[in-house]
Motif scaffolding. Structure first.
Motif, PDB file in Angstrom:
ATOM      1  N   THR A 139       0.840  -1.193   0.000  1.00  9.97           N
ATOM      2  CA  THR A 139       0.000   0.000   0.000  1.00  9.97           C
ATOM      3  C   THR A 139       0.877   1.245   0.000  1.00  9.97           C
ATOM      4  O   THR A 139       2.090   1.170   0.227  1.00  9.97           O
ATOM      5  N   SER A 140       0.252   2.393  -0.239  1.00  8.03           N
ATOM      6  CA  SER A 140       0.970   3.675  -0.265  1.00  8.03           C
ATOM      7  C   SER A 140       2.235   3.571  -1.115  1.00  8.03           C
ATOM      8  O   SER A 140       3.314   4.006  -0.711  1.00  8.03           O
ATOM      9  N   LEU A 141       2.087   3.000  -2.288  1.00  7.00           N
ATOM     10  CA  LEU A 141       3.248   2.751  -3.138  1.00  7.00           C
ATOM     11  C   LEU A 141       3.881   4.054  -3.610  1.00  7.00           C
ATOM     12  O   LEU A 141       3.192   5.058  -3.856  1.00  7.00           O
ATOM     13  N   LYS A 142       5.203   3.999  -3.726  1.00  7.91           N
ATOM     14  CA  LYS A 142       6.001   5.151  -4.140  1.00  7.91           C
ATOM     15  C   LYS A 142       6.762   4.799  -5.412  1.00  7.91           C
ATOM     16  O   LYS A 142       7.038   3.620  -5.670  1.00  7.91           O
ATOM     17  N   PRO A 143       7.166   5.789  -6.173  1.00  8.71           N
ATOM     18  CA  PRO A 143       7.959   5.496  -7.382  1.00  8.71           C
ATOM     19  C   PRO A 143       9.217   4.671  -7.071  1.00  8.71           C
ATOM     20  O   PRO A 143       9.605   3.831  -7.891  1.00  8.71           O
ATOM     21  N   GLU A 144       9.795   4.879  -5.918  1.00  9.19           N
ATOM     22  CA  GLU A 144      11.010   4.128  -5.565  1.00  9.19           C
ATOM     23  C   GLU A 144      10.731   2.662  -5.229  1.00  9.19           C
ATOM     24  O   GLU A 144      11.665   1.887  -5.026  1.00  9.19           O
ATOM     25  N   ASP A 145       9.467   2.270  -5.195  1.00  8.02           N
ATOM     26  CA  ASP A 145       9.129   0.847  -5.033  1.00  8.02           C
ATOM     27  C   ASP A 145       9.172   0.112  -6.372  1.00  8.02           C
ATOM     28  O   ASP A 145       9.023  -1.114  -6.402  1.00  8.02           O
ATOM     29  N   THR A 146       9.364   0.847  -7.454  1.00  8.71           N
ATOM     30  CA  THR A 146       9.429   0.229  -8.773  1.00  8.71           C
ATOM     31  C   THR A 146      10.597  -0.744  -8.855  1.00  8.71           C
ATOM     32  O   THR A 146      11.740  -0.385  -8.556  1.00  8.71           O
ATOM     33  N   ALA A 147      10.295  -1.984  -9.226  1.00 10.37           N
ATOM     34  CA  ALA A 147      11.318  -3.021  -9.285  1.00 10.37           C
ATOM     35  C   ALA A 147      10.670  -4.318  -9.773  1.00 10.37           C
ATOM     36  O   ALA A 147       9.442  -4.408  -9.866  1.00 10.37           O
ATOM     37  N   VAL A 148      11.508  -5.292 -10.054  1.00  7.99           N
ATOM     38  CA  VAL A 148      11.030  -6.659 -10.230  1.00  7.99           C
ATOM     39  C   VAL A 148      11.002  -7.300  -8.848  1.00  7.99           C
ATOM     40  O   VAL A 148      12.004  -7.246  -8.119  1.00  7.99           O
ATOM     41  N   TYR A 149       9.876  -7.879  -8.498  1.00 11.13           N
ATOM     42  CA  TYR A 149       9.710  -8.495  -7.189  1.00 11.13           C
ATOM     43  C   TYR A 149       9.774 -10.020  -7.324  1.00 11.13           C
ATOM     44  O   TYR A 149       9.122 -10.609  -8.190  1.00 11.13           O
ATOM     45  N   TYR A 150      10.565 -10.616  -6.448  1.00 15.28           N
ATOM     46  CA  TYR A 150      10.776 -12.053  -6.448  1.00 15.28           C
ATOM     47  C   TYR A 150      10.366 -12.647  -5.101  1.00 15.28           C
ATOM     48  O   TYR A 150      10.586 -12.019  -4.054  1.00 15.28           O
ATOM     49  N   CYS A 151       9.822 -13.845  -5.137  1.00 13.34           N
ATOM     50  CA  CYS A 151       9.687 -14.592  -3.891  1.00 13.34           C
ATOM     51  C   CYS A 151      10.710 -15.720  -3.886  1.00 13.34           C
ATOM     52  O   CYS A 151      11.166 -16.176  -4.944  1.00 13.34           O
ATOM     53  N   ALA A 152      11.068 -16.123  -2.697  1.00 13.20           N
ATOM     54  CA  ALA A 152      12.111 -17.135  -2.540  1.00 13.20           C
ATOM     55  C   ALA A 152      11.866 -17.926  -1.265  1.00 13.20           C
ATOM     56  O   ALA A 152      11.212 -17.444  -0.340  1.00 13.20           O
ATOM     57  N   ALA A 153      12.415 -19.137  -1.239  1.00 12.39           N
ATOM     58  CA  ALA A 153      12.262 -19.988  -0.065  1.00 12.39           C
ATOM     59  C   ALA A 153      13.584 -20.648   0.282  1.00 12.39           C
ATOM     60  O   ALA A 153      14.280 -21.161  -0.615  1.00 12.39           O
ATOM     61  N   PRO A 154      13.948 -20.646   1.545  1.00 13.42           N
ATOM     62  CA  PRO A 154      15.139 -21.384   1.979  1.00 13.42           C
ATOM     63  C   PRO A 154      14.768 -22.840   2.275  1.00 13.42           C
ATOM     64  O   PRO A 154      13.600 -23.216   2.155  1.00 13.42           O
ATOM     65  N   LEU A 155      15.721 -23.605   2.698  1.00 14.64           N
ATOM     66  CA  LEU A 155      15.476 -25.004   3.030  1.00 14.64           C
ATOM     67  C   LEU A 155      14.976 -25.189   4.464  1.00 14.64           C
ATOM     68  O   LEU A 155      14.845 -26.298   4.929  1.00 14.64           O
ATOM     69  N   ARG A 156      14.698 -24.096   5.139  1.00 13.06           N
ATOM     70  CA  ARG A 156      14.308 -24.170   6.544  1.00 13.06           C
ATOM     71  C   ARG A 156      13.121 -23.254   6.812  1.00 13.06           C
ATOM     72  O   ARG A 156      12.738 -22.464   5.956  1.00 13.06           O
ATOM     73  N   SER A 157      12.586 -23.336   8.014  1.00  9.87           N
ATOM     74  CA  SER A 157      11.384 -22.564   8.333  1.00  9.87           C
ATOM     75  C   SER A 157      11.687 -21.202   8.946  1.00  9.87           C
ATOM     76  O   SER A 157      10.770 -20.390   9.099  1.00  9.87           O
ATOM     77  N   SER A 158      12.938 -20.950   9.295  1.00 13.18           N
ATOM     78  CA  SER A 158      13.272 -19.638   9.857  1.00 13.18           C
ATOM     79  C   SER A 158      13.798 -18.729   8.758  1.00 13.18           C
ATOM     80  O   SER A 158      14.356 -19.194   7.759  1.00 13.18           O
ATOM     81  N   CYS A 159      13.625 -17.434   8.951  1.00 16.11           N
ATOM     82  CA  CYS A 159      14.056 -16.459   7.946  1.00 16.11           C
ATOM     83  C   CYS A 159      15.576 -16.327   7.967  1.00 16.11           C
ATOM     84  O   CYS A 159      16.149 -16.006   9.012  1.00 16.11           O
ATOM     85  N   PRO A 160      16.217 -16.539   6.835  1.00 16.55           N
ATOM     86  CA  PRO A 160      17.676 -16.418   6.780  1.00 16.55           C
ATOM     87  C   PRO A 160      18.127 -14.974   6.938  1.00 16.55           C
ATOM     88  O   PRO A 160      17.352 -14.044   6.708  1.00 16.55           O
ATOM     89  N   LYS A 161      19.386 -14.815   7.298  1.00 12.79           N
ATOM     90  CA  LYS A 161      19.954 -13.466   7.422  1.00 12.79           C
ATOM     91  C   LYS A 161      20.483 -12.966   6.094  1.00 12.79           C
ATOM     92  O   LYS A 161      20.666 -11.760   5.910  1.00 12.79           O
ATOM     93  N   SER A 162      20.731 -13.872   5.163  1.00 14.80           N
ATOM     94  CA  SER A 162      21.318 -13.499   3.884  1.00 14.80           C
ATOM     95  C   SER A 162      20.491 -14.047   2.734  1.00 14.80           C
ATOM     96  O   SER A 162      19.956 -15.155   2.808  1.00 14.80           O
ATOM     97  N   ARG A 163      20.418 -13.272   1.650  1.00  9.09           N
ATOM     98  CA  ARG A 163      19.676 -13.752   0.482  1.00  9.09           C
ATOM     99  C   ARG A 163      20.367 -14.962  -0.135  1.00  9.09           C
ATOM    100  O   ARG A 163      19.744 -15.736  -0.845  1.00  9.09           O
ATOM    101  N   HIS A 164      21.630 -15.145   0.162  1.00 11.22           N
ATOM    102  CA  HIS A 164      22.358 -16.280  -0.390  1.00 11.22           C
ATOM    103  C   HIS A 164      21.933 -17.598   0.257  1.00 11.22           C
ATOM    104  O   HIS A 164      22.285 -18.676  -0.225  1.00 11.22           O
TER     105      HIS A 164
END
Length: 123
Positions: free
Chosen positions: A83-108
């Protein structure tokens, strides 16, 4: 192996809203965290938000209070309400999943990635 497909992107005016979906196939998302990332032209891919298997959430400072991440395990789908989108939100958006249930600290540490959906915020 998890396959992820994003949808819901498009062109929206500043101040508008979009809801992105991340649909999974071939495996259940129930035991995976789900992250949303974005990449603008000429910039590095950055994490926007993550939801863990126990529904804990994290957000980048730039989207706090404007974006909401959620998941529906019955539909094997995750969402990013923007919501309240701004021009700087313009991008390609990706979803991703790690091999675990906790959120990783790194995109790698994310193993599975979708191909992305374009979000353009412009008047």
């Amino acid at each position: 192996q998890v396959q992820l497909v994003e949808s819901g992107g498009g062109l929206v005016q500043p101040g508008g809203s979009l809801r992105l979906s991340c649909a999974a196939s071939r495996a259940s998302l129930r035991y995976h965290a789900i992250g949303w990332f974005r990449q603008a032209p000429g910039k590095e891919r950055e994490e926007v938000s993550c939801i863990s298997g126990s529904d804990g959430t994290t957000y980048a400072d730039s989207v706090k209070g404007r974006f909401t991440i959620s998941r529906d395990n019955a539909k094997n789908t995750a969402y990013l309400q923007m919501t309240s989108l701004k021009p700087e939100d313009t991008a390609v958006y990706y979803c991703a999943a790690p091999l675990r249930s906790s959120c990783p600290k790194s995109r790698h540490d994310y193993t599975y990635w979708g191909r992305g959906t374009q979000v353009t915020v412009s008047s």
